[in-house]
Design a protein around this motif. Structure first.
Motif, PDB file in Angstrom:
ATOM      1  N   ILE A  97       0.722  -1.305   0.050  1.00 42.89           N
ATOM      2  CA  ILE A  97       0.014  -0.048   0.018  1.00 42.89           C
ATOM      3  C   ILE A  97       0.934   1.222   0.035  1.00 42.89           C
ATOM      4  CG2 ILE A  97      -1.755   1.203   1.495  1.00 42.89           C
ATOM      5  CD1 ILE A  97      -3.031  -1.442   2.382  1.00 42.89           C
ATOM      6  N   ILE A  98       1.934   1.258   0.878  1.00 45.23           N
ATOM      7  CA  ILE A  98       2.999   2.396   0.954  1.00 45.23           C
ATOM      8  C   ILE A  98       3.398   2.609  -0.447  1.00 45.23           C
ATOM      9  CG2 ILE A  98       4.973   3.286   2.071  1.00 45.23           C
ATOM     10  CD1 ILE A  98       4.129   1.879   4.652  1.00 45.23           C
ATOM     11  N   LEU A  99       3.884   1.303  -1.035  1.00 43.78           N
ATOM     12  CA  LEU A  99       4.533   1.743  -2.363  1.00 43.78           C
ATOM     13  C   LEU A  99       3.587   2.234  -3.502  1.00 43.78           C
ATOM     14  CD1 LEU A  99       6.895   0.968  -4.445  1.00 43.78           C
ATOM     15  CD2 LEU A  99       6.044  -1.380  -4.491  1.00 43.78           C
ATOM     16  N   GLY A 100       2.444   1.784  -3.421  1.00 46.05           N
ATOM     17  CA  GLY A 100       1.283   2.254  -4.313  1.00 46.05           C
ATOM     18  C   GLY A 100       0.976   3.560  -4.074  1.00 46.05           C
ATOM     19  N   VAL A 101       1.122   4.059  -2.815  1.00 45.58           N
ATOM     20  CA  VAL A 101       0.676   5.579  -2.564  1.00 45.58           C
ATOM     21  C   VAL A 101       1.709   6.428  -3.047  1.00 45.58           C
ATOM     22  CG1 VAL A 101       0.268   7.121  -0.750  1.00 45.58           C
ATOM     23  CG2 VAL A 101      -0.962   5.046  -0.590  1.00 45.58           C
ATOM     24  N   GLY A 102       2.989   6.086  -2.850  1.00 45.78           N
ATOM     25  CA  GLY A 102       4.109   6.756  -3.083  1.00 45.78           C
ATOM     26  C   GLY A 102       4.252   6.963  -4.609  1.00 45.78           C
ATOM     27  N   GLY A 139       8.613   1.924   0.897  1.00 45.14           N
ATOM     28  CA  GLY A 139       7.798   0.951   0.661  1.00 45.14           C
ATOM     29  C   GLY A 139       8.436  -0.371  -0.069  1.00 45.14           C
ATOM     30  N   ILE A 140       9.392  -0.134  -1.035  1.00 47.52           N
ATOM     31  CA  ILE A 140      10.091  -0.965  -1.497  1.00 47.52           C
ATOM     32  C   ILE A 140      10.993  -1.678  -0.414  1.00 47.52           C
ATOM     33  CG2 ILE A 140      12.061  -1.624  -3.259  1.00 47.52           C
ATOM     34  CD1 ILE A 140      10.761   0.477  -4.767  1.00 47.52           C
ATOM     35  N   GLU A 141      11.786  -0.970   0.174  1.00 48.34           N
ATOM     36  CA  GLU A 141      12.605  -1.289   1.475  1.00 48.34           C
ATOM     37  C   GLU A 141      11.687  -2.513   2.302  1.00 48.34           C
ATOM     38  OE1 GLU A 141      15.849  -1.434   1.840  1.00 48.34           O
ATOM     39  OE2 GLU A 141      16.274   0.028   0.516  1.00 48.34           O
ATOM     40  N   GLU A 142      10.626  -2.016   2.901  1.00 49.71           N
ATOM     41  CA  GLU A 142       9.618  -2.794   3.667  1.00 49.71           C
ATOM     42  C   GLU A 142       9.222  -4.065   3.017  1.00 49.71           C
ATOM     43  OE1 GLU A 142       9.202  -2.265   6.785  1.00 49.71           O
ATOM     44  OE2 GLU A 142      10.741  -0.963   6.598  1.00 49.71           O
ATOM     45  N   ILE A 143       9.113  -3.885   1.673  1.00 43.51           N
ATOM     46  CA  ILE A 143       8.657  -5.173   1.088  1.00 43.51           C
ATOM     47  C   ILE A 143       9.747  -6.209   1.170  1.00 43.51           C
ATOM     48  CG2 ILE A 143       8.130  -6.269  -1.079  1.00 43.51           C
ATOM     49  CD1 ILE A 143       6.216  -3.818  -1.733  1.00 43.51           C
TER      50      ILE A 143
END
Length: 372
Positions: A31-36, A48-52
């Motif tokens: 979700i964070i990646l998509g929002v960014g 978001g990429i790092e957290e994935i």
């Protein structure tokens, strides 16, 4: 060890929670990646990429958890020689500590009996009307030294019990509680360092801590030796307490003390008080007939006329010295195993946990793989 390969991650405490948390973190990171990306914020997109990536790494660890446990157990079993019991180094340490603790308690019990016997003879005196003598009054110094050894045995018994409880905690909790909790905490950004530390701590406690204790010599042989010496000392017929009915006879007491004084070592055959049967300190007995040894004096068929040196002649002071020396050896080796070995192992484990925790607690992401 083979059964560890068939364990599911859900069988361990906290693993079901770790699975839910990792799944939720993957969804949240997406979700964070998509929002960014939708709003054009590169920092949010990069976060978001790092957290994935972190969530995928945690998911991989959870998916291979049973294999990791089996690998750790196999490595732990191979690091040390199975001297006490088969199994991992933790199980072998538990066996060694349990046996040493039992031997310590037995030595403590035998030393208590020895001190009671010394106290009995220490207070005996012979009254000859105009004067009296107390041949063993100087045993007070020996009793004081043995009393200190008794306190040392008691303290070591406590320390071995403490080490046994620590090893039990490691066996029960290192891989089944600390490791899964570390995985859960490593999933969150704010507690990633704590989670990496707990994972490293679980591996360090299970692998390094027991292994580096087991490389030290086991004190059980020395403890058993001192216990046997004290047991034979207190059970010896030469040193047994004089029956109460004989206490009124100065001859009985004088004869007993004459045997214990060690004079029989100088001239066994000419002393009227010395026995004609000598019993070894380890329980073997030899019958002396006119200075010769007879294996079966009953019918003479198996008799041998060979002069022998008695395997043991009573020497009360000399035997107490041997007991004190044997106890000192047992105590020194027990101190090495109960205090210095855990401290040395703890230092090695601390270094391992510090290094591995810094790796697992860091960001294993794009930058790390780029550096590699």
């Amino acid at each position: 060890m083979r059964d560890l390969f068939f364990l599911m991650a859900e069988d361990f405490v906290g693993m079901s929670v770790a699975i839910v948390v990792v799944t939720a973190s993957i969804i949240l990171a997406g979700i964070i990646l998509g929002v960014g990306r939708a709003f054009g914020y590169k920092k949010i997109e990069h976060f978001g990429i790092e957290e994935i990536i972190q969530s995928i790494i945690n998911a991989a660890i959870i998916g291979s958890f049973a294999a990791i446990i089996a690998l750790v157990g196999g490595v732990s079993s191979a690091l040390v020689t199975s001297a006490c019991a088969p199994g991992t180094s933790v199980e072998q340490l538990l066996c060694a500590l349990g046996n040493a603790n039992s031997s310590l308690f037995l030595s403590f019990m035998q030393l208590t009996k020895t001190l009671n016997l010394l106290g009995y003879y220490q207070t005996i005196s012979l009254n000859f009307g105009s004067f009296s003598i107390a041949p063993f009054t100087n045993l007070s110094s020996v009793s004081g030294a043995l009393s200190l050894q008794l306190l040392a045995f008691n303290l070591l018994n406590i320390l071995f019990g403490l080490n046994f409880q620590i090893a039990t905690f490691i066996k029960q909790s290192a891989l089944s509680i600390l490791f899964p909790v570390g995985l859960v905490l490593r999933t969150f950004f704010a507690t990633r360092r704590v989670g990496g530390f707990l994972i490293a701590l679980a591996l360090g406690l299970y692998l390094f801590y027991p292994t580096f204790i087991l490389i030290f010599p086991d004190p059980q042989p020395e403890l058993n030796s001192s216990s046997i010496l004290m047991q034979n000392f207190t059970n010896s017929s030469f040193y047994a307490a004089i029956p109460i009915v004989d206490l009124n006879s100065n001859y009985a007491i004088a004869g007993k003390l004459d045997i214990m004084s060690g004079r029989c070592q100088q001239n066994l055959s000419n002393s009227s008080f010395c026995p004609n049967v000598t019993q070894s300190f380890f329980g073997n007995s030899t019958l002396l007939i006119n200075g010769t040894n007879s294996t079966n004096p009953g019918n003479g068929s198996n008799s041998t006329n060979v002069s022998v040196i008695p395997p043991f002649v009573p020497d009360f002071n000399g035997d107490i010295t041997m007991l004190s020396q044997a106890n000192s050896n047992a105590i020194s080796k027990s101190i090495l195993y109960a205090i210095f070995a855990p401290l040395f192992s703890l230092a090695i484990t601390f270094i391992f946990v510090k290094e591995l925790g810094s790796i697992l607690g860091g960001e294993i992401g794009i930058k790390t793989f780029s550096a590699l």
